[in-house]
Design a protein around this motif. Structure first.
Motif, PDB file in Angstrom:
ATOM      1  N   ARG A 118       0.821  -1.212   0.000  1.00  8.84           N
ATOM      2  CA  ARG A 118       0.000   0.000   0.000  1.00  8.84           C
ATOM      3  C   ARG A 118       0.851   1.257   0.000  1.00  8.84           C
ATOM      4  NH1 ARG A 118      -2.844   1.471   3.915  1.00  8.84           N
ATOM      5  NH2 ARG A 118      -4.327   2.654   2.659  1.00  8.84           N
ATOM      6  N   HIS A 119       1.995   1.226   0.668  1.00  8.09           N
ATOM      7  CA  HIS A 119       2.797   2.450   0.829  1.00  8.09           C
ATOM      8  C   HIS A 119       4.032   2.485  -0.070  1.00  8.09           C
ATOM      9  CE1 HIS A 119       0.396   3.760   4.286  1.00  8.09           C
ATOM     10  NE2 HIS A 119       0.443   2.507   4.714  1.00  8.09           N
ATOM     11  N   LEU A 120       4.460   1.344  -0.598  1.00  9.68           N
ATOM     12  CA  LEU A 120       5.661   1.345  -1.436  1.00  9.68           C
ATOM     13  C   LEU A 120       5.349   1.294  -2.926  1.00  9.68           C
ATOM     14  CD1 LEU A 120       8.107  -0.960   0.569  1.00  9.68           C
ATOM     15  CD2 LEU A 120       7.686   1.492   0.769  1.00  9.68           C
ATOM     16  N   LEU A 121       4.201   0.753  -3.299  1.00 12.33           N
ATOM     17  CA  LEU A 121       3.843   0.773  -4.717  1.00 12.33           C
ATOM     18  C   LEU A 121       3.742   2.197  -5.268  1.00 12.33           C
ATOM     19  CD1 LEU A 121       1.236  -2.129  -5.064  1.00 12.33           C
ATOM     20  CD2 LEU A 121       3.540  -2.014  -6.015  1.00 12.33           C
ATOM     21  N   PRO A 122       3.168   3.158  -4.523  1.00 11.48           N
ATOM     22  CA  PRO A 122       3.174   4.531  -5.057  1.00 11.48           C
ATOM     23  C   PRO A 122       4.582   5.085  -5.254  1.00 11.48           C
ATOM     24  CG  PRO A 122       1.509   4.309  -3.354  1.00 11.48           C
ATOM     25  CD  PRO A 122       2.313   3.046  -3.320  1.00 11.48           C
ATOM     26  N   ASP A 167      -3.395  -7.112 -10.487  1.00  6.59           N
ATOM     27  CA  ASP A 167      -4.427  -6.449 -11.284  1.00  6.59           C
ATOM     28  C   ASP A 167      -4.560  -4.970 -10.919  1.00  6.59           C
ATOM     29  OD1 ASP A 167      -4.971  -8.782 -12.633  1.00  6.59           O
ATOM     30  OD2 ASP A 167      -6.599  -9.385 -11.283  1.00  6.59           O
ATOM     31  N   GLU A 168      -4.552  -4.670  -9.634  1.00  6.55           N
ATOM     32  CA  GLU A 168      -4.781  -3.284  -9.223  1.00  6.55           C
ATOM     33  C   GLU A 168      -3.584  -2.388  -9.525  1.00  6.55           C
ATOM     34  OE1 GLU A 168      -5.932  -3.216  -5.161  1.00  6.55           O
ATOM     35  OE2 GLU A 168      -7.861  -4.225  -5.500  1.00  6.55           O
ATOM     36  N   ALA A 169      -2.369  -2.946  -9.542  1.00  3.40           N
ATOM     37  CA  ALA A 169      -1.176  -2.124  -9.783  1.00  3.40           C
ATOM     38  C   ALA A 169      -0.991  -1.772 -11.248  1.00  3.40           C
ATOM     39  CB  ALA A 169       0.070  -2.851  -9.274  1.00  3.40           C
ATOM     40  N   ARG A 175       4.556  -3.516 -12.106  1.00  3.35           N
ATOM     41  CA  ARG A 175       4.379  -4.959 -12.230  1.00  3.35           C
ATOM     42  C   ARG A 175       4.530  -5.609 -10.853  1.00  3.35           C
ATOM     43  NH1 ARG A 175       7.797  -8.611 -16.444  1.00  3.35           N
ATOM     44  NH2 ARG A 175       6.822  -7.069 -17.789  1.00  3.35           N
ATOM     45  N   VAL A 176       3.527  -6.371 -10.451  1.00  2.00           N
ATOM     46  CA  VAL A 176       3.554  -7.098  -9.181  1.00  2.00           C
ATOM     47  C   VAL A 176       3.530  -8.584  -9.495  1.00  2.00           C
ATOM     48  CG1 VAL A 176       2.379  -7.563  -7.005  1.00  2.00           C
ATOM     49  CG2 VAL A 176       2.400  -5.246  -7.949  1.00  2.00           C
ATOM     50  N   SER A 217      10.233 -14.814 -20.300  1.00  5.08           N
ATOM     51  CA  SER A 217       9.914 -15.136 -21.687  1.00  5.08           C
ATOM     52  C   SER A 217       8.436 -14.960 -22.005  1.00  5.08           C
ATOM     53  CB  SER A 217      10.330 -16.579 -21.989  1.00  5.08           C
ATOM     54  OG  SER A 217       9.689 -17.478 -21.116  1.00  5.08           O
ATOM     55  N   GLU A 218       7.566 -15.131 -21.011  1.00  6.62           N
ATOM     56  CA  GLU A 218       6.147 -15.080 -21.297  1.00  6.62           C
ATOM     57  C   GLU A 218       5.648 -13.645 -21.313  1.00  6.62           C
ATOM     58  OE1 GLU A 218       6.606 -15.096 -16.904  1.00  6.62           O
ATOM     59  OE2 GLU A 218       7.363 -16.375 -18.532  1.00  6.62           O
ATOM     60  N   GLU A 219       4.712 -13.364 -22.177  1.00  6.21           N
ATOM     61  CA  GLU A 219       4.057 -12.069 -22.270  1.00  6.21           C
ATOM     62  C   GLU A 219       2.571 -12.297 -22.437  1.00  6.21           C
ATOM     63  OE1 GLU A 219       5.099  -9.129 -21.805  1.00  6.21           O
ATOM     64  OE2 GLU A 219       7.234  -9.565 -21.563  1.00  6.21           O
ATOM     65  N   PRO A 220       1.718 -11.644 -21.711  1.00  2.27           N
ATOM     66  CA  PRO A 220       2.020 -10.735 -20.610  1.00  2.27           C
ATOM     67  C   PRO A 220       2.512 -11.481 -19.379  1.00  2.27           C
ATOM     68  CG  PRO A 220      -0.324 -11.124 -20.741  1.00  2.27           C
ATOM     69  CD  PRO A 220       0.273 -11.820 -21.928  1.00  2.27           C
ATOM     70  N   PRO A 221       3.113 -10.775 -18.436  1.00  3.42           N
ATOM     71  CA  PRO A 221       3.674 -11.452 -17.264  1.00  3.42           C
ATOM     72  C   PRO A 221       2.600 -12.075 -16.399  1.00  3.42           C
ATOM     73  CG  PRO A 221       3.716  -9.078 -16.956  1.00  3.42           C
ATOM     74  CD  PRO A 221       3.320  -9.319 -18.379  1.00  3.42           C
ATOM     75  N   ARG A 222       2.946 -13.163 -15.778  1.00  3.71           N
ATOM     76  CA  ARG A 222       2.014 -13.866 -14.901  1.00  3.71           C
ATOM     77  C   ARG A 222       2.140 -13.345 -13.480  1.00  3.71           C
ATOM     78  NH1 ARG A 222       3.514 -19.987 -15.753  1.00  3.71           N
ATOM     79  NH2 ARG A 222       5.581 -19.059 -15.574  1.00  3.71           N
ATOM     80  N   PRO A 223       1.052 -13.301 -12.721  1.00  6.04           N
ATOM     81  CA  PRO A 223       1.161 -12.839 -11.328  1.00  6.04           C
ATOM     82  C   PRO A 223       1.888 -13.835 -10.443  1.00  6.04           C
ATOM     83  CG  PRO A 223      -1.075 -13.551 -11.818  1.00  6.04           C
ATOM     84  CD  PRO A 223      -0.350 -13.536 -13.114  1.00  6.04           C
TER      85      PRO A 223
END
Length: 324
Positions: A118-122, A167-169, A175-176, A217-223
């Protein structure tokens, strides 16, 4: 010059491996941990590295906000965050403990990841630089861990938390991803009683660096990114259409005309994995046939398959016809 990487839980077993992997790759590191004495010892181990230590915690929202302010004061745009946060390795059956036990373990193992995100993603999203946020998950998320059921529940919840944050990021262009390590990790604290198949903390850190550097290697990235992908089982039999008809009798098998026939060319070879076995490693024969070569074993399997097909398709003379 590369932007620094924030490592949460830097003085823990896995965190130390992440710090070492980041320094080995030439990346500046901002190590975060609760105890300043352990951070000083960690910094002393890398006297020539660009290593900054910050005493802080992400135990709750207040601590996460305080850490974010301390990181922002450094004035250094961040390339990513690796959260190697985990509670104590307390053992106990869920049925033998009150509900408060599980609530306390979730407060230690799961909620700090949410407070940190919550505080480091921004911070990663500032100045439109983007970045990668990597959570490191532990074992037991898919199958119950005997004696550590609370850890299994926390690890499973962390996987879903990573999916939600992934999804939310996206709105923040960050990218998370969760690096799922489904076995215990060999660290400098448990190496005396660790198992040979456990990955080392350094190897886990190297995989985390690959995600930070977008070396995927994969696109889009997997969570959810597994630490190690399992090798697919090889195909033992060719397709059914390529199996030739079975021999007529044992006499035909021993006849010169039959023995002179070459092997059927329509039979497809077994499918092999992209992970090839080194030539120095001998193939293990089965316990029933220790002296059989791989080719003999394959031919015997084909012969058994043909005999089975013949027995299924050939009419039984002793069986009475079915009334219509």
């Amino acid at each position: 010059m590369k932007a620094p990487l924030v490592v949460l839980g830097a003085t823990g077993g896995v965190g130390r491996g992440v710090v070492q992997a980041a320094i080995d790759s030439g990346r500046p590191v901002i190590a975060v941990a609760r105890r300043s004495s352990e951070l000083k010892a960690l910094k002393a181990g890398y006297p020539d590295a660009d290593l900054t230590v910050v005493t802080g915690s992400v135990a709750n929202d207040a601590a996460g906000a305080k850490l974010a302010r301390a990181l922002r004061k450094l004035g250094r745009p961040l390339a990513g965050v690796v959260a190697a946060v985990c509670g104590g390795a307390e053992r106990g059956r869920l049925l033998d403990n009150p509900a408060e036990f599980l609530r306390r373990k979730l407060d230690e193992d799961l909620l700090p990841h949410l407070a940190a995100a919550r505080h480091l993603l921004p911070l990663l999203a500032e100045r439109d630089r983007g970045g990668t946020y990597v959570l490191i998950g532990g074992p037991g998320s898919e199958h119950p861990w005997a004696g550590y059921g609370h850890r299994s529940i926390g690890a499973a919840a962390l996987r879903m938390l990573a999916r939600v944050l992934h999804d939310e990021a996206r709105q923040l262009a960050v990218r998370v991803q969760l690096l799922a390590v489904d076995t215990p990790v060999c660290t400098e604290f448990n190496q005396r009683h660790s198992c040979p198949e456990w990955p080392s903390a350094l190897s886990v850190g190297q995989r985390a660096m690959a995600l930070i550097d977008h070396d995927v290697s994969e696109e889009p990235p997997r969570p959810i990114v597994p630490y190690a992908l399992r090798m697919p089982a090889p195909t033992l039999l060719p397709p059914r259409a390529s199996v030739p008809p079975p021999p007529a009798s044992r006499v035909d098998d021993a006849s010169p005309a039959r023995s002179a026939d070459p092997a059927p060319r329509s039979a497809a070879p077994p499918t092999t994995s992209r992970h090839t076995v080194p030539k120095t490693v001998p193939l293990q024969a089965t316990a029933q046939e220790p002296d059989c070569s791989p080719d003999d074993t394959q031919q015997r399997c084909l012969h058994d398959a043909r005999a089975l097909l013949k027995s299924l398709t050939a009419p039984n003379p002793k069986q009475e016809p079915t009334p219509r």
